[in-house]
Design a protein around this motif. Structure first.
Motif, PDB file in Angstrom:
ATOM      1  N   LYS A  20       0.833  -1.192   0.000  1.00 54.14           N
ATOM      2  CA  LYS A  20       0.000   0.000   0.000  1.00 54.14           C
ATOM      3  C   LYS A  20       0.870   1.244   0.000  1.00 54.14           C
ATOM      4  O   LYS A  20       1.998   1.239   0.502  1.00 54.14           O
ATOM      5  CB  LYS A  20      -0.898   0.014   1.253  1.00 54.14           C
ATOM      6  CG  LYS A  20      -1.906  -1.128   1.287  1.00 54.14           C
ATOM      7  CD  LYS A  20      -2.729  -1.026   2.551  1.00 54.14           C
ATOM      8  CE  LYS A  20      -3.759  -2.160   2.622  1.00 54.14           C
ATOM      9  NZ  LYS A  20      -4.561  -2.072   3.867  1.00 54.14           N
ATOM     10  N   PRO A  21       0.362   2.352  -0.587  1.00 55.39           N
ATOM     11  CA  PRO A  21       1.131   3.594  -0.552  1.00 55.39           C
ATOM     12  C   PRO A  21       1.449   4.000   0.881  1.00 55.39           C
ATOM     13  O   PRO A  21       0.611   3.882   1.781  1.00 55.39           O
ATOM     14  CB  PRO A  21       0.187   4.606  -1.223  1.00 55.39           C
ATOM     15  CG  PRO A  21      -0.722   3.783  -2.059  1.00 55.39           C
ATOM     16  CD  PRO A  21      -0.906   2.494  -1.329  1.00 55.39           C
ATOM     17  N   PHE A  22       2.676   4.472   1.109  1.00 50.79           N
ATOM     18  CA  PHE A  22       3.140   4.930   2.404  1.00 50.79           C
ATOM     19  C   PHE A  22       3.233   3.817   3.447  1.00 50.79           C
ATOM     20  O   PHE A  22       3.391   4.087   4.622  1.00 50.79           O
ATOM     21  CB  PHE A  22       2.252   6.062   2.961  1.00 50.79           C
ATOM     22  CG  PHE A  22       2.084   7.203   2.023  1.00 50.79           C
ATOM     23  CD1 PHE A  22       3.170   7.967   1.647  1.00 50.79           C
ATOM     24  CD2 PHE A  22       0.837   7.507   1.476  1.00 50.79           C
ATOM     25  CE1 PHE A  22       3.024   9.030   0.773  1.00 50.79           C
ATOM     26  CE2 PHE A  22       0.691   8.553   0.613  1.00 50.79           C
ATOM     27  CZ  PHE A  22       1.773   9.310   0.252  1.00 50.79           C
ATOM     28  N   ALA A  23       3.097   2.555   3.039  1.00 56.63           N
ATOM     29  CA  ALA A  23       3.213   1.471   4.005  1.00 56.63           C
ATOM     30  C   ALA A  23       4.637   1.406   4.537  1.00 56.63           C
ATOM     31  O   ALA A  23       5.600   1.618   3.811  1.00 56.63           O
ATOM     32  CB  ALA A  23       2.838   0.143   3.361  1.00 56.63           C
ATOM     33  N   GLN A  24       4.776   1.101   5.827  1.00 56.49           N
ATOM     34  CA  GLN A  24       6.086   1.088   6.458  1.00 56.49           C
ATOM     35  C   GLN A  24       6.636  -0.325   6.483  1.00 56.49           C
ATOM     36  O   GLN A  24       5.928  -1.287   6.766  1.00 56.49           O
ATOM     37  CB  GLN A  24       5.982   1.628   7.883  1.00 56.49           C
ATOM     38  CG  GLN A  24       7.328   1.737   8.578  1.00 56.49           C
ATOM     39  CD  GLN A  24       7.168   2.100  10.035  1.00 56.49           C
ATOM     40  OE1 GLN A  24       6.065   2.134  10.544  1.00 56.49           O
ATOM     41  NE2 GLN A  24       8.278   2.359  10.702  1.00 56.49           N
ATOM     42  N   ARG A  83      -0.150   0.703  13.642  1.00 55.85           N
ATOM     43  CA  ARG A  83      -1.285   0.469  12.732  1.00 55.85           C
ATOM     44  C   ARG A  83      -1.763   1.767  12.102  1.00 55.85           C
ATOM     45  O   ARG A  83      -2.118   1.800  10.920  1.00 55.85           O
ATOM     46  CB  ARG A  83      -2.422  -0.207  13.490  1.00 55.85           C
ATOM     47  CG  ARG A  83      -3.606  -0.550  12.593  1.00 55.85           C
ATOM     48  CD  ARG A  83      -4.605  -1.405  13.299  1.00 55.85           C
ATOM     49  NE  ARG A  83      -5.697  -1.766  12.410  1.00 55.85           N
ATOM     50  CZ  ARG A  83      -6.725  -2.529  12.768  1.00 55.85           C
ATOM     51  NH1 ARG A  83      -6.794  -3.031  14.001  1.00 55.85           N
ATOM     52  NH2 ARG A  83      -7.680  -2.803  11.906  1.00 55.85           N
ATOM     53  N   PHE A  84      -1.799   2.839  12.881  1.00 51.95           N
ATOM     54  CA  PHE A  84      -2.263   4.132  12.375  1.00 51.95           C
ATOM     55  C   PHE A  84      -1.093   5.123  12.394  1.00 51.95           C
ATOM     56  O   PHE A  84      -1.174   6.196  12.992  1.00 51.95           O
ATOM     57  CB  PHE A  84      -3.422   4.648  13.222  1.00 51.95           C
ATOM     58  CG  PHE A  84      -4.590   3.705  13.287  1.00 51.95           C
ATOM     59  CD1 PHE A  84      -5.478   3.603  12.225  1.00 51.95           C
ATOM     60  CD2 PHE A  84      -4.782   2.897  14.407  1.00 51.95           C
ATOM     61  CE1 PHE A  84      -6.559   2.736  12.287  1.00 51.95           C
ATOM     62  CE2 PHE A  84      -5.854   2.032  14.476  1.00 51.95           C
ATOM     63  CZ  PHE A  84      -6.746   1.936  13.415  1.00 51.95           C
ATOM     64  N   SER A  85      -0.012   4.738  11.739  1.00 50.95           N
ATOM     65  CA  SER A  85       1.243   5.476  11.856  1.00 50.95           C
ATOM     66  C   SER A  85       1.132   6.920  11.374  1.00 50.95           C
ATOM     67  O   SER A  85       1.607   7.839  12.040  1.00 50.95           O
ATOM     68  CB  SER A  85       2.351   4.743  11.101  1.00 50.95           C
ATOM     69  OG  SER A  85       2.008   4.583   9.734  1.00 50.95           O
ATOM     70  N   ARG A  86       0.522   7.143  10.206  1.00 52.67           N
ATOM     71  CA  ARG A  86       0.439   8.512   9.670  1.00 52.67           C
ATOM     72  C   ARG A  86      -0.420   9.409  10.559  1.00 52.67           C
ATOM     73  O   ARG A  86      -0.086  10.560  10.818  1.00 52.67           O
ATOM     74  CB  ARG A  86      -0.118   8.482   8.247  1.00 52.67           C
ATOM     75  CG  ARG A  86       0.810   7.805   7.241  1.00 52.67           C
ATOM     76  CD  ARG A  86       2.057   8.626   7.004  1.00 52.67           C
ATOM     77  NE  ARG A  86       3.066   7.893   6.246  1.00 52.67           N
ATOM     78  CZ  ARG A  86       4.150   8.422   5.751  1.00 52.67           C
ATOM     79  NH1 ARG A  86       4.386   9.703   5.927  1.00 52.67           N
ATOM     80  NH2 ARG A  86       5.035   7.694   5.094  1.00 52.67           N
ATOM     81  N   PHE A  87      -1.541   8.876  11.005  1.00 54.42           N
ATOM     82  CA  PHE A  87      -2.411   9.638  11.897  1.00 54.42           C
ATOM     83  C   PHE A  87      -1.704   9.920  13.218  1.00 54.42           C
ATOM     84  O   PHE A  87      -1.733  11.052  13.736  1.00 54.42           O
ATOM     85  CB  PHE A  87      -3.706   8.879  12.153  1.00 54.42           C
ATOM     86  CG  PHE A  87      -4.623   9.541  13.139  1.00 54.42           C
ATOM     87  CD1 PHE A  87      -5.381  10.637  12.774  1.00 54.42           C
ATOM     88  CD2 PHE A  87      -4.713   9.070  14.448  1.00 54.42           C
ATOM     89  CE1 PHE A  87      -6.222  11.262  13.691  1.00 54.42           C
ATOM     90  CE2 PHE A  87      -5.544   9.687  15.370  1.00 54.42           C
ATOM     91  CZ  PHE A  87      -6.304  10.782  14.989  1.00 54.42           C
ATOM     92  N   ALA A  88      -1.031   8.904  13.768  1.00 51.97           N
ATOM     93  CA  ALA A  88      -0.311   9.071  15.035  1.00 51.97           C
ATOM     94  C   ALA A  88       0.796  10.101  14.902  1.00 51.97           C
ATOM     95  O   ALA A  88       1.036  10.902  15.822  1.00 51.97           O
ATOM     96  CB  ALA A  88       0.262   7.725  15.486  1.00 51.97           C
ATOM     97  N   TYR A  89       1.459  10.102  13.750  1.00 49.96           N
ATOM     98  CA  TYR A  89       2.528  11.077  13.524  1.00 49.96           C
ATOM     99  C   TYR A  89       1.971  12.495  13.494  1.00 49.96           C
ATOM    100  O   TYR A  89       2.548  13.415  14.081  1.00 49.96           O
ATOM    101  CB  TYR A  89       3.242  10.750  12.221  1.00 49.96           C
ATOM    102  CG  TYR A  89       4.356  11.709  11.862  1.00 49.96           C
ATOM    103  CD1 TYR A  89       5.422  11.910  12.730  1.00 49.96           C
ATOM    104  CD2 TYR A  89       4.327  12.422  10.672  1.00 49.96           C
ATOM    105  CE1 TYR A  89       6.440  12.790  12.409  1.00 49.96           C
ATOM    106  CE2 TYR A  89       5.345  13.308  10.342  1.00 49.96           C
ATOM    107  CZ  TYR A  89       6.397  13.487  11.218  1.00 49.96           C
ATOM    108  OH  TYR A  89       7.394  14.366  10.901  1.00 49.96           O
TER     109      TYR A  89
END
Length: 273
Positions: free
Chosen positions: A2-6, A24-30
């Motif tokens: 997936k796009p931006f997957a870590q 799990r919610f890395s972008r939101f958490a960031y």
């Protein structure tokens, strides 16, 4: 993928439920972490500004009674003093925040978006409030050395630090009589491919780091070593005692090669003369 997957392949197992949620919610958490950091920074800056604002309100009514153009001159002088009051207060506020908050940085290798990276994120976020505002004004003063030590940097006796381009001070050790030249960049981390490595940096006694050289995480520089200007020490570099390193990436330069380099420089100087 997936796009931006870590990439989680180099990540340690989650420490707890919060760590699993962050991953799990890395972008939101960031995004939330950045907003919280801005809020925290605002409180620190506000506390540091308070004494300067108080001083300005005390002096301002007196300035109005001066004949023109003295109010403008006096106002400029007073505001300049208020700036230094703010800066010196900030040198006290930020270490206090760093001591109270969970900023105990430890060596780590894994993903950016994990609970292990939070102390590193918070520690540097606080440090940068001073680095990008007031640290350049006190770099070569006892105030600068005191601040770096208060933020956890281990600095030996008579060490000379002529740079504010520092990150991760808590994981940096500078030996006795070591010299860091102007614009030296020294930081105890590196990353790429979605992964972060936090590793200590040690500079030995009487070591010399030349102008604008770069020292990355996981580097050890021995006693009496010399790093030539503009050189880059990559992660994992181990500079032996008394050795001279230079280049990009930096490598060891033996005495014979160094003598040839010096002779070439002298020859060019004589030719230009």
């Amino acid at each position: 993928m997936k796009p931006f997957a870590q990439d989680q392949s180099k990540n340690p197992p989650p420490a707890n439920w919060l760590d699993r949620l962050l991953r799990r919610f890395s972008r939101f958490a960031y995004g939330v972490a950045v907003l919280l950091m801005y809020t925290l920074a605002s409180t620190a800056l506000g506390l540091a500004l308070a004494p300067a604002l108080w001083a300005w309100t005390q002096v301002r009514p007196w300035l109005r009674g001066l004949p023109s153009p003295l109010p403008w001159v006096a106002s400029g002088f007073t505001l300049s003093i208020c700036f230094f009051v703010f800066g010196l207060t900030l040198l006290l506020v930020i270490p206090a925040y760093n001591w109270v908050l969970p900023t105990r940085v430890k060596p780590f290798k894994g993903g950016y978006y994990t609970i292990h990276a939070l102390p590193w994120f918070l520690h540097n976020g606080l440090f940068y409030l001073v680095r990008f505002t007031f640290l350049p004004f006190v770099t070569l003063t006892p105030f600068g050395i005191w601040f770096l030590k208060a933020m956890g940097m281990k600095i030996g006796r008579h060490a000379f630090i002529n740079t504010e381009y520092i990150s991760d001070p808590q994981l940096i050790t500078i030996g006795d009589d070591a010299a860091l030249g102007g614009s030296v960049r020294i930081f105890a981390h590196y990353g790429g491919g979605g992964n972060l490595v936090i590793a200590p940096v040690t500079v030995g006694n009487r070591a010399t780091l030349g102008l604008a050289c770069c020292v990355m995480g996981d580097v050890v520089i021995g006693d009496d070593a010399t790093i030539l200007p503009q050189s880059v020490l990559l992660p994992g570099s181990r500079v032996g005692s008394g050795e001279t390193w230079g280049g990009v990436p930096a490598r060891r330069i033996d005495r014979e090669e160094m003598a040839r380099i010096k002779a070439e420089i002298r020859g060019m100087t004589e030719a230009l003369g």
